[in-house]
Design a protein around this motif. Structure first.
Motif, PDB file in Angstrom:
ATOM      1  N   LYS A  88      32.073  51.920 -27.187  1.00 26.82           N
ATOM      2  CA  LYS A  88      32.098  52.260 -25.757  1.00 26.82           C
ATOM      3  C   LYS A  88      31.676  53.717 -25.626  1.00 26.82           C
ATOM      4  O   LYS A  88      32.014  54.551 -26.473  1.00 26.82           O
ATOM      5  CB  LYS A  88      33.503  52.125 -25.144  1.00 26.82           C
ATOM      6  CG  LYS A  88      34.231  50.831 -25.419  1.00 26.82           C
ATOM      7  CD  LYS A  88      33.812  49.723 -24.514  1.00 26.82           C
ATOM      8  CE  LYS A  88      34.690  48.489 -24.792  1.00 26.82           C
ATOM      9  NZ  LYS A  88      34.239  47.323 -24.117  1.00 26.82           N
ATOM     10  N   ALA A 109      21.702  58.767 -17.304  1.00 30.10           N
ATOM     11  CA  ALA A 109      20.824  57.737 -17.880  1.00 30.10           C
ATOM     12  C   ALA A 109      20.240  58.214 -19.213  1.00 30.10           C
ATOM     13  O   ALA A 109      20.135  57.435 -20.164  1.00 30.10           O
ATOM     14  CB  ALA A 109      19.708  57.379 -16.906  1.00 30.10           C
ATOM     15  N   ARG A 112      22.984  58.009 -21.863  1.00 30.40           N
ATOM     16  CA  ARG A 112      23.220  56.596 -22.196  1.00 30.40           C
ATOM     17  C   ARG A 112      22.101  56.070 -23.096  1.00 30.40           C
ATOM     18  O   ARG A 112      22.360  55.318 -24.047  1.00 30.40           O
ATOM     19  CB  ARG A 112      23.302  55.754 -20.931  1.00 30.40           C
ATOM     20  CG  ARG A 112      24.627  55.856 -20.214  1.00 30.40           C
ATOM     21  CD  ARG A 112      24.621  55.104 -18.904  1.00 30.40           C
ATOM     22  NE  ARG A 112      25.964  54.758 -18.471  1.00 30.40           N
ATOM     23  CZ  ARG A 112      26.253  54.307 -17.260  1.00 30.40           C
ATOM     24  NH1 ARG A 112      25.299  54.141 -16.352  1.00 30.40           N
ATOM     25  NH2 ARG A 112      27.496  54.009 -16.937  1.00 30.40           N
ATOM     26  N   CYS A 117      24.601  51.959 -27.424  1.00 30.23           N
ATOM     27  CA  CYS A 117      25.842  51.299 -27.021  1.00 30.23           C
ATOM     28  C   CYS A 117      25.592  50.595 -25.688  1.00 30.23           C
ATOM     29  O   CYS A 117      25.178  51.235 -24.720  1.00 30.23           O
ATOM     30  CB  CYS A 117      26.966  52.325 -26.881  1.00 30.23           C
ATOM     31  SG  CYS A 117      28.534  51.606 -26.390  1.00 30.23           S
ATOM     32  N   VAL A 118      25.850  49.314 -25.631  1.00 31.12           N
ATOM     33  CA  VAL A 118      25.584  48.562 -24.400  1.00 31.12           C
ATOM     34  C   VAL A 118      26.729  48.669 -23.397  1.00 31.12           C
ATOM     35  O   VAL A 118      26.571  48.297 -22.237  1.00 31.12           O
ATOM     36  CB  VAL A 118      25.282  47.071 -24.696  1.00 31.12           C
ATOM     37  CG1 VAL A 118      24.023  46.936 -25.528  1.00 31.12           C
ATOM     38  CG2 VAL A 118      26.464  46.392 -25.361  1.00 31.12           C
ATOM     39  N   ASN A 119      27.886  49.161 -23.828  1.00 31.41           N
ATOM     40  CA  ASN A 119      29.063  49.242 -22.960  1.00 31.41           C
ATOM     41  C   ASN A 119      29.358  50.695 -22.633  1.00 31.41           C
ATOM     42  O   ASN A 119      29.784  51.464 -23.495  1.00 31.41           O
ATOM     43  CB  ASN A 119      30.267  48.592 -23.635  1.00 31.41           C
ATOM     44  CG  ASN A 119      30.005  47.134 -23.947  1.00 31.41           C
ATOM     45  OD1 ASN A 119      29.550  46.391 -23.099  1.00 31.41           O
ATOM     46  ND2 ASN A 119      30.266  46.739 -25.175  1.00 31.41           N
ATOM     47  N   SER A 120      29.132  51.062 -21.372  1.00 33.44           N
ATOM     48  CA  SER A 120      29.260  52.456 -20.968  1.00 33.44           C
ATOM     49  C   SER A 120      29.906  52.557 -19.587  1.00 33.44           C
ATOM     50  O   SER A 120      29.648  51.739 -18.708  1.00 33.44           O
ATOM     51  CB  SER A 120      27.871  53.102 -20.946  1.00 33.44           C
ATOM     52  OG  SER A 120      27.942  54.418 -20.470  1.00 33.44           O
ATOM     53  N   LEU A 121      30.734  53.593 -19.420  1.00 33.63           N
ATOM     54  CA  LEU A 121      31.377  53.878 -18.140  1.00 33.63           C
ATOM     55  C   LEU A 121      30.978  55.271 -17.700  1.00 33.63           C
ATOM     56  O   LEU A 121      31.087  56.226 -18.476  1.00 33.63           O
ATOM     57  CB  LEU A 121      32.902  53.816 -18.286  1.00 33.63           C
ATOM     58  CG  LEU A 121      33.734  54.351 -17.109  1.00 33.63           C
ATOM     59  CD1 LEU A 121      33.554  53.471 -15.870  1.00 33.63           C
ATOM     60  CD2 LEU A 121      35.204  54.441 -17.502  1.00 33.63           C
ATOM     61  N   TYR A 122      30.513  55.391 -16.444  1.00 33.22           N
ATOM     62  CA  TYR A 122      30.292  56.707 -15.833  1.00 33.22           C
ATOM     63  C   TYR A 122      31.192  56.804 -14.614  1.00 33.22           C
ATOM     64  O   TYR A 122      31.175  55.928 -13.742  1.00 33.22           O
ATOM     65  CB  TYR A 122      28.829  56.904 -15.414  1.00 33.22           C
ATOM     66  CG  TYR A 122      28.639  58.111 -14.516  1.00 33.22           C
ATOM     67  CD1 TYR A 122      28.976  59.387 -14.958  1.00 33.22           C
ATOM     68  CD2 TYR A 122      28.167  57.970 -13.223  1.00 33.22           C
ATOM     69  CE1 TYR A 122      28.829  60.495 -14.124  1.00 33.22           C
ATOM     70  CE2 TYR A 122      28.017  59.072 -12.392  1.00 33.22           C
ATOM     71  CZ  TYR A 122      28.351  60.325 -12.851  1.00 33.22           C
ATOM     72  OH  TYR A 122      28.222  61.416 -12.021  1.00 33.22           O
ATOM     73  N   GLY A 164      29.012  46.320 -20.318  1.00 34.20           N
ATOM     74  CA  GLY A 164      27.746  46.639 -19.701  1.00 34.20           C
ATOM     75  C   GLY A 164      27.775  48.068 -19.184  1.00 34.20           C
ATOM     76  O   GLY A 164      28.573  48.890 -19.614  1.00 34.20           O
ATOM     77  N   MET A 165      26.901  48.382 -18.234  1.00 31.52           N
ATOM     78  CA  MET A 165      26.836  49.721 -17.637  1.00 31.52           C
ATOM     79  C   MET A 165      27.696  49.717 -16.377  1.00 31.52           C
ATOM     80  O   MET A 165      27.323  49.114 -15.368  1.00 31.52           O
ATOM     81  CB  MET A 165      25.395  50.105 -17.307  1.00 31.52           C
ATOM     82  CG  MET A 165      24.491  50.187 -18.508  1.00 31.52           C
ATOM     83  SD  MET A 165      25.018  51.479 -19.642  1.00 31.52           S
ATOM     84  CE  MET A 165      24.097  51.028 -21.088  1.00 31.52           C
ATOM     85  N   ASP A 167      29.628  51.870 -13.399  1.00 34.56           N
ATOM     86  CA  ASP A 167      29.667  53.142 -12.665  1.00 34.56           C
ATOM     87  C   ASP A 167      30.817  53.066 -11.661  1.00 34.56           C
ATOM     88  O   ASP A 167      30.950  52.071 -10.941  1.00 34.56           O
ATOM     89  CB  ASP A 167      28.352  53.402 -11.937  1.00 34.56           C
ATOM     90  CG  ASP A 167      27.188  53.619 -12.890  1.00 34.56           C
ATOM     91  OD1 ASP A 167      27.419  54.053 -14.025  1.00 34.56           O
ATOM     92  OD2 ASP A 167      26.045  53.350 -12.483  1.00 34.56           O
TER      93      ASP A 167
END
Length: 170
Positions: A88, A109, A112, A117-122, A164-165, A167
């Motif tokens: 993550k 972006a 990322r 990593c395909v799983n990201s939190l912004y 996933g991405m 936000d």
């Protein structure tokens, strides 16, 4: 055990660093994320790597280069993680990281894209006014974001819900 603190480079000292390697089960605290960008890599071995990138370099005479500062911070974080897989990737900062007013880049972006990593939190902290305190609570597998000035809870996000991405703008 108190959380390991990850501070902006201008405030770093012998105890509080701007890039940290946090053992599994230990908490990571990013205090007062205002114009800065907090980045955390949750790793497959349970560790968390944290970096606190500033808009301005530690040298006040250096030109304003938020994108360059974020790239350098991410490079330092990658050195600490080595070849360990990032499961993550969490980024927390104000909206100007989405549209860098110096170069016109979407730094979120770009960061990322640099982390495999395909799983990201912004989390966009535009509405916070005086910054956010960010706790990476590995014991409870969650990100906790509070208002820095009032400590009012703004967001709690379980690591399992970062798919996933994602936000958020609390």
């Amino acid at each position: 055990m108190p959380p390991i603190r990850c501070v902006e480079p201008a405030l770093a000292n012998a105890i509080d660093l701007s890039v940290v390697d946090v053992p599994a089960g230990q908490e990571l605290l990013f205090p007062h994320v205002d114009t800065c960008l907090a980045m955390a890599m949750l790793l497959a071995d349970g560790r968390t790597i944290g970096g606190h990138a500033s808009m301005q370099a530690a040298d006040p005479n250096a030109p304003l280069d938020p994108y360059g500062n974020a790239k350098l911070m991410l490079a330092s974080m990658n050195m600490l993680r080595g070849a360990t897989v990032v499961t993550k990737f969490v980024l927390i900062g104000a909206g100007h990281w989405l549209d860098d007013f110096v170069r016109g880049k979407d730094i979120i972006a770009k960061m990322r894209a640099r982390v495999v990593c395909v799983n990201s939190l912004y989390v966009n902290t535009n509405s916070f006014g005086h910054g956010a305190d960010v706790l990476m609570d590995s014991a409870n597998s969650q990100v906790v974001v509070t208002h820095a000035d009032t400590q009012a809870l703004a967001l709690t996000k379980l690591y399992a819900h970062i798919v996933g991405m994602v936000d958020e703008e609390p």
